[in-house]
Design an enzyme around this catalytic site. Structure first.
Site, PDB file in Angstrom:
ATOM      1  N   HIS A   1       0.841  -1.208   0.000  1.00 50.45           N
ATOM      2  CA  HIS A   1       0.000   0.000   0.000  1.00 50.45           C
ATOM      3  C   HIS A   1       0.874   1.255   0.000  1.00 50.45           C
ATOM      4  CE1 HIS A   1      -3.120  -2.618   2.291  1.00 50.45           C
ATOM      5  NE2 HIS A   1      -3.603  -2.434   1.073  1.00 50.45           N
TER       6      HIS A   1
ATOM      7  N   LYS B   1     -15.815  -7.417   5.326  1.00 49.89           N
ATOM      8  CA  LYS B   1     -14.718  -8.354   5.648  1.00 49.89           C
ATOM      9  C   LYS B   1     -14.448  -8.447   7.159  1.00 49.89           C
ATOM     10  CE  LYS B   1     -12.066  -7.566   1.381  1.00 49.89           C
ATOM     11  NZ  LYS B   1     -10.853  -6.875   0.889  1.00 49.89           N
TER      12      LYS B   1
ATOM     13  N   ARG C   1      -2.157  -6.235  -8.303  1.00 43.79           N
ATOM     14  CA  ARG C   1      -1.025  -7.113  -8.001  1.00 43.79           C
ATOM     15  C   ARG C   1      -0.823  -8.148  -9.090  1.00 43.79           C
ATOM     16  NH1 ARG C   1      -3.210  -8.517  -2.166  1.00 43.79           N
ATOM     17  NH2 ARG C   1      -5.000  -8.599  -3.547  1.00 43.79           N
TER      18      ARG C   1
ATOM     19  N   SER D   1      -2.876  -7.796   3.084  1.00 46.58           N
ATOM     20  CA  SER D   1      -3.131  -7.593   4.513  1.00 46.58           C
ATOM     21  C   SER D   1      -3.545  -8.912   5.158  1.00 46.58           C
ATOM     22  CB  SER D   1      -4.248  -6.553   4.705  1.00 46.58           C
ATOM     23  OG  SER D   1      -3.856  -5.305   4.190  1.00 46.58           O
TER      24      SER D   1
HETATM   25  O1  PNS Z   1      -8.672  -2.856   0.314  1.00 46.96           O
HETATM   26  P1  PNS Z   1      -9.925  -3.410  -0.300  1.00 46.96           P
HETATM   27  O2  PNS Z   1     -10.709  -4.176   0.740  1.00 46.96           O
HETATM   28  O3  PNS Z   1      -9.637  -4.223  -1.528  1.00 46.96           O
HETATM   29  O4  PNS Z   1     -10.795  -2.142  -0.739  1.00 46.96           O
HETATM   30  C1  PNS Z   1     -12.077  -2.334  -1.309  1.00 46.96           C
HETATM   31  C2  PNS Z   1     -12.850  -1.010  -1.459  1.00 46.96           C
HETATM   32  C3  PNS Z   1     -12.861  -0.227  -0.158  1.00 46.96           C
HETATM   33  C4  PNS Z   1     -12.186  -0.165  -2.516  1.00 46.96           C
HETATM   34  C5  PNS Z   1     -14.286  -1.394  -1.907  1.00 46.96           C
HETATM   35  O5  PNS Z   1     -14.788  -2.375  -1.048  1.00 46.96           O
HETATM   36  C6  PNS Z   1     -15.245  -0.210  -1.884  1.00 46.96           C
HETATM   37  O6  PNS Z   1     -15.124   0.701  -2.665  1.00 46.96           O
HETATM   38  N1  PNS Z   1     -16.229  -0.245  -0.959  1.00 46.96           N
HETATM   39  C7  PNS Z   1     -17.214   0.811  -0.770  1.00 46.96           C
HETATM   40  C8  PNS Z   1     -18.579   0.391  -1.326  1.00 46.96           C
HETATM   41  C9  PNS Z   1     -18.604   0.595  -2.825  1.00 46.96           C
HETATM   42  O7  PNS Z   1     -18.531   1.697  -3.300  1.00 46.96           O
HETATM   43  N2  PNS Z   1     -18.648  -0.526  -3.573  1.00 46.96           N
HETATM   44  C10 PNS Z   1     -18.507  -0.550  -5.007  1.00 46.96           C
HETATM   45  C11 PNS Z   1     -19.832  -0.546  -5.711  1.00 46.96           C
HETATM   46  S1  PNS Z   1     -19.713  -1.606  -7.087  1.00 46.96           S
END
Ligand code: PNS
Length: 161
Positions: A17, A41, A93, A131
């Site tokens: 990150h 999660k 990744r 993570s």
């Molecule tokens: O580090 P991560 O867990 O891969 O991040 C995922 C994240 C936070 C980018 C994703 O879960 C997210 O944007 N969540 C907020 C809800 C949302 O907007 N979802 C997408 C709609 S399709």
């Protein structure tokens, strides 16, 4: 001023990150790290702890422009619009990330055409890093020093005491 959002769970922040943060911060005038609050999660760290860890890590970096860390809830695209962001930054990744990331990026673009998602390919030394792996290694008392910034190693182990 061009604002970028780098969103994620950051549970906890890893060197992968941090690599993206450093590289992305040079692309925009203002980078905001968006830390997802209500995560399906079920994060190990509360959002306040994740924000504090990121701030501690950034405090140790030299030559970084001003980077803000903010918790957010709900839709990422709404948070990005509220912050007047032009781009959302995500790291890729491996090919396994691509399908999920493409779907989210396209959906977000459908929801708001003014905001684009920009992908950074992870530096090769971090292409395996997640993570989840860090948490699993720490839960068994393994060495996580090569995966996360040194200043948060103890914070992670403290969770498994
Ligand atoms: O580090 P991560 O867990 O891969 O991040 C995922 C994240 C936070 C980018 C994703 O879960 C997210 O944007 N969540 C907020 C809800 C949302 O907007 N979802 C997408 C709609 S399709």
């Amino acid at each position: 001023m061009k604002v970028g959002i780098y969103p994620g769970s950051f549970d906890p922040i890893t060197l992968g990150h941090l690599d993206i943060i450093v590289r992305a911060s040079g692309l925009v005038d203002q980078l905001i790290i968006g830390v997802l609050k209500n995560n399906a999660k079920k994060p190990l760290f509360a959002v306040e702890e994740r924000v504090a860890m990121i701030e501690k890590v950034l405090g140790e970096q030299y030559n970084l422009p001003d980077i803000q860390v903010k918790a957010f809830d709900g839709l990422l695209i709404d948070f990005a619009a509220k912050e007047d962001a032009a781009i959302i930054v995500r790291g890729l990744r491996a090919i396994t990330d691509f399908e999920y990331e493409l779907q989210i990026a396209q959906t977000n673009h459908k929801l708001n055409h003014k905001i684009d998602t920009v992908f950074f390919t992870t530096s090769v030394e971090y292409s395996y890093l997640s993570s989840s792996a860090v948490k699993e290694i720490a839960s068994f008392g393994g060495d996580i020093t090569q995966f996360v910034p040194g200043c948060i190693v103890q914070d992670i182990f403290d969770k498994y005491k």
